[in-house]
Enzyme design. Structure first.
Site, short mmCIF file in Angstrom:
data_model
loop_
_atom_site.label_atom_id
_atom_site.label_comp_id
_atom_site.label_asym_id
_atom_site.label_seq_id
_atom_site.Cartn_x
_atom_site.Cartn_y
_atom_site.Cartn_z
N GLN A 290 36.66 2.58 26.92
CA GLN A 290 36.07 2.61 27.95
C GLN A 290 34.51 2.84 27.44
O GLN A 290 34.24 3.39 26.38
CB GLN A 290 36.11 3.61 29.12
CG GLN A 290 37.41 3.34 29.85
CD GLN A 290 37.56 4.31 31.21
OE1 GLN A 290 37.42 5.56 30.95
NE2 GLN A 290 37.99 3.74 32.21
N ARG B 120 30.39 10.45 31.60
CA ARG B 120 31.84 10.64 31.04
C ARG B 120 32.45 9.14 31.63
O ARG B 120 32.17 8.55 32.61
CB ARG B 120 32.48 11.68 31.94
CG ARG B 120 33.68 12.20 31.58
CD ARG B 120 34.32 13.01 32.61
NE ARG B 120 34.49 12.31 33.66
CZ ARG B 120 35.50 11.43 34.17
NH1 ARG B 120 36.37 11.01 33.19
NH2 ARG B 120 35.40 10.72 35.52
N VAL B 121 33.30 9.00 30.57
CA VAL B 121 34.61 8.09 30.88
C VAL B 121 35.83 8.77 30.68
O VAL B 121 35.75 9.61 29.83
CB VAL B 121 34.28 6.70 30.15
CG1 VAL B 121 33.06 5.83 30.69
CG2 VAL B 121 34.34 6.84 28.75
N SER B 122 36.79 8.15 31.02
CA SER B 122 38.15 8.63 30.84
C SER B 122 38.81 8.51 29.69
O SER B 122 39.70 9.47 29.04
CB SER B 122 39.10 8.32 32.01
OG SER B 122 38.62 8.77 33.21
N SER B 123 38.45 7.36 28.94
CA SER B 123 39.30 7.05 27.63
C SER B 123 38.35 6.67 26.59
O SER B 123 37.36 6.13 26.83
CB SER B 123 40.41 6.10 27.74
OG SER B 123 40.03 5.03 28.33
#
Length: 186
Positions: A16, A10-13
């Protein structure tokens, strides 16, 4: 019983990159998500948790990739362990199996989870401070006006003549809620 090795990345945006996560880990299936970890209401995470079965191992790059608050983190790990799924956090070098209660691992999970939650709260605080500073300087925060006053008056006039609201929304390239909000303006 040996199951699948599953990765959750997972990344936030969307800007990324996920390439550095679980780089050298041999995985049978990968669930990759670009969403904030502020809560557990993430579609890919839900799919991943539903996919996992007894004997599987869930591999995660680091604790903050799974959850940003202690309660969510403990709940997810505990629920997975209860299903017979092992959870492996590579950056912290921690494994939770549920079969063997390791007090040190439990303490580390709680501490790292608390740090992740603390970090999230600091980010939110800095964001609020930045917005406040920008507003003091006169910077407008949020989306600007979509319709000008003359457009609102024209829409009201056309609605009064019987124009169909959904067609007006398409014509002006706005959503129906935006159209209704414009009609409510005095």
């Amino acid at each position: 019983m040996k199951g699948h090795c599953v990765g959750y990345i997972r990344v936030s945006s969307f800007g990324q990159n996920t390439d550095r996560q679980l780089l050298d880990i041999s995985l049978d299936k990968i669930f990759e998500e670009k969403a904030s970890a502020k809560d557990t209401n993430r579609p890919v995470l839900k799919d991943c948790l539903e996919y996992l079965r007894e004997g599987d191992e869930l591999h995660i790059h680091s604790i903050d990739r799974l959850a940003r608050n202690l309660v969510d983190l403990q709940t997810i790990v505990s629920d997975l362990n209860g299903k017979g799924v092992s959870v492996v956090f590579h950056k912290e070098n921690l494994t939770f199996t549920g079969n063997i209660e390791n007090p040190m691992n439990k303490l580390m999970l709680q501490m790292m989870g608390a740090f992740a939650e603390f970090e999230r709260n600091l980010i939110k605080e800095r964001q609020r401070e930045g917005i406040a500073q920008a507003q003091k300087k006169g910077v407008k925060i949020g989306r600007g006006r979509v319709l000008q006053d003359d457009q609102i008056q024209e829409i009201k006039f056309r609605v009064a003549l019987g124009a169909i609201k959904s067609e007006l929304a398409k014509e002006y390239e706005i959503s129906r809620p935006t159209l209704y909000a414009a009609l409510a303006v005095q």
